[in-house]
Each structure stands twice: as C-alpha cells, then as structure tokens.
Design an enzyme around this catalytic site. Structure first.
Site, PDB file in Angstrom:
ATOM      1  N   GLY A  53      14.894  -0.120   2.401  1.00 18.79           N
ATOM      2  CA  GLY A  53      13.448  -0.300   2.224  1.00 18.79           C
ATOM      3  C   GLY A  53      12.933  -1.519   2.960  1.00 18.79           C
ATOM      4  O   GLY A  53      11.883  -1.467   3.611  1.00 18.79           O
ATOM      5  N   ASP A  54      13.680  -2.606   2.886  1.00 17.80           N
ATOM      6  CA  ASP A  54      13.298  -3.822   3.613  1.00 17.80           C
ATOM      7  C   ASP A  54      13.301  -3.569   5.120  1.00 17.80           C
ATOM      8  O   ASP A  54      12.439  -4.058   5.852  1.00 17.80           O
ATOM      9  CB  ASP A  54      14.258  -4.975   3.292  1.00 17.80           C
ATOM     10  CG  ASP A  54      14.161  -5.430   1.851  1.00 17.80           C
ATOM     11  OD1 ASP A  54      13.087  -5.265   1.248  1.00 17.80           O
ATOM     12  OD2 ASP A  54      15.153  -5.958   1.333  1.00 17.80           O
ATOM     13  N   THR A  55      14.273  -2.791   5.566  1.00 16.35           N
ATOM     14  CA  THR A  55      14.358  -2.461   6.990  1.00 16.35           C
ATOM     15  C   THR A  55      13.152  -1.648   7.425  1.00 16.35           C
ATOM     16  O   THR A  55      12.574  -1.899   8.493  1.00 16.35           O
ATOM     17  CB  THR A  55      15.661  -1.689   7.288  1.00 16.35           C
ATOM     18  OG1 THR A  55      16.776  -2.527   6.953  1.00 16.35           O
ATOM     19  CG2 THR A  55      15.747  -1.274   8.741  1.00 16.35           C
ATOM     20  N   VAL A  56      12.740  -0.690   6.603  1.00 16.27           N
ATOM     21  CA  VAL A  56      11.563   0.121   6.929  1.00 16.27           C
ATOM     22  C   VAL A  56      10.332  -0.770   7.059  1.00 16.27           C
ATOM     23  O   VAL A  56       9.585  -0.677   8.035  1.00 16.27           O
ATOM     24  CB  VAL A  56      11.331   1.230   5.871  1.00 16.27           C
ATOM     25  CG1 VAL A  56       9.954   1.872   6.033  1.00 16.27           C
ATOM     26  CG2 VAL A  56      12.419   2.290   5.957  1.00 16.27           C
ATOM     27  N   ALA A  75      10.124  -4.023   7.629  1.00 17.29           N
ATOM     28  CA  ALA A  75      10.222  -4.943   8.765  1.00 17.29           C
ATOM     29  C   ALA A  75      10.041  -4.216  10.094  1.00 17.29           C
ATOM     30  O   ALA A  75       9.288  -4.673  10.960  1.00 17.29           O
ATOM     31  CB  ALA A  75      11.570  -5.662   8.728  1.00 17.29           C
TER      32      ALA A  75
END
Length: 112
Positions: free
Chosen positions: A59-62, A64
C-alpha cells in the site's frame, strides 16, 4: 464500506468521490488490482503480480509510486498503472522491498 462485488465497488468509489468532493479516487483491490474512479470514467487495472510472497509495504508503495508519477506529469491513469507495477514488484519479494527504476522499467515493458 464493504466491497464484495463490482456493484459495491462502484458504489464505494462514487460515494467517496462525492463525500470528499474530489476529482478522482483510487481503490486498491488486492489480488484483483485497483480501480481508478474519475468523474467521467472508471478504469479497472488488473494486477501484474505473478507471485505474491509478502504484501508488506504494498500500500505504501502504491501511494509513493502514484504520487511520484503524477507529480512528474503522468495522467491519473498512467500514475495508477505505474503504481500497480510497483506494487507487483514488492509483493514478489519476501519482507520489505525496494522498487528500483530498472525493475519498474522491466515490469512496464512486459505490459507494452
């Protein structure tokens, strides 16, 4: 809101857009990819993950990758596709992972 099927997904996306009075909403859907809601269209983006080993940080990757792509001039749809590829990379690794520019380019080139 519980999203259990396509009609409830569409209702959730439209409800969020109206309540937040925003121009777009991106809903991640796990193994089913993500859906981008804009005023005039809904784009369903299927997952590109081949193997899922660990969803830590997906989720953090999405967030960012989407933000970086959009801030760099990509359209909302292009940013969502880039974010989807980035998430597909990190879930294919065990533990927290980093998306390198080369891995992202390779993933995107497979989709072309």
């Amino acid at each position: 809101m519980e999203i259990k099927d396509e009609p409830s997904l569409i209702k959730a996306g439209k409800t969020l857009m109206n309540r937040l009075t925003c121009g777009a909403v991106l809903i991640t859907r796990g193994e089913e990819g993500m859906s981008l809601f804009e005023r005039d269209r809904i784009t369903h983006i299927p997952t590109v993950a081949r193997h899922v080993y660990d969803v830590t940080g997906a989720g953090d990757t999405v967030i960012a990758a989407f933000t970086l792509a959009y801030a760099s001039g990509a359209t909302l749809r292009e940013a969502a596709i880039i974010a989807n590829h980035a998430a597909g990379i990190v879930v294919g690794e065990v533990g927290t992972a980093v998306v390198t520019p080369e891995k992202l380019r390779q993933s995107l080139s497979k989709d072309s």
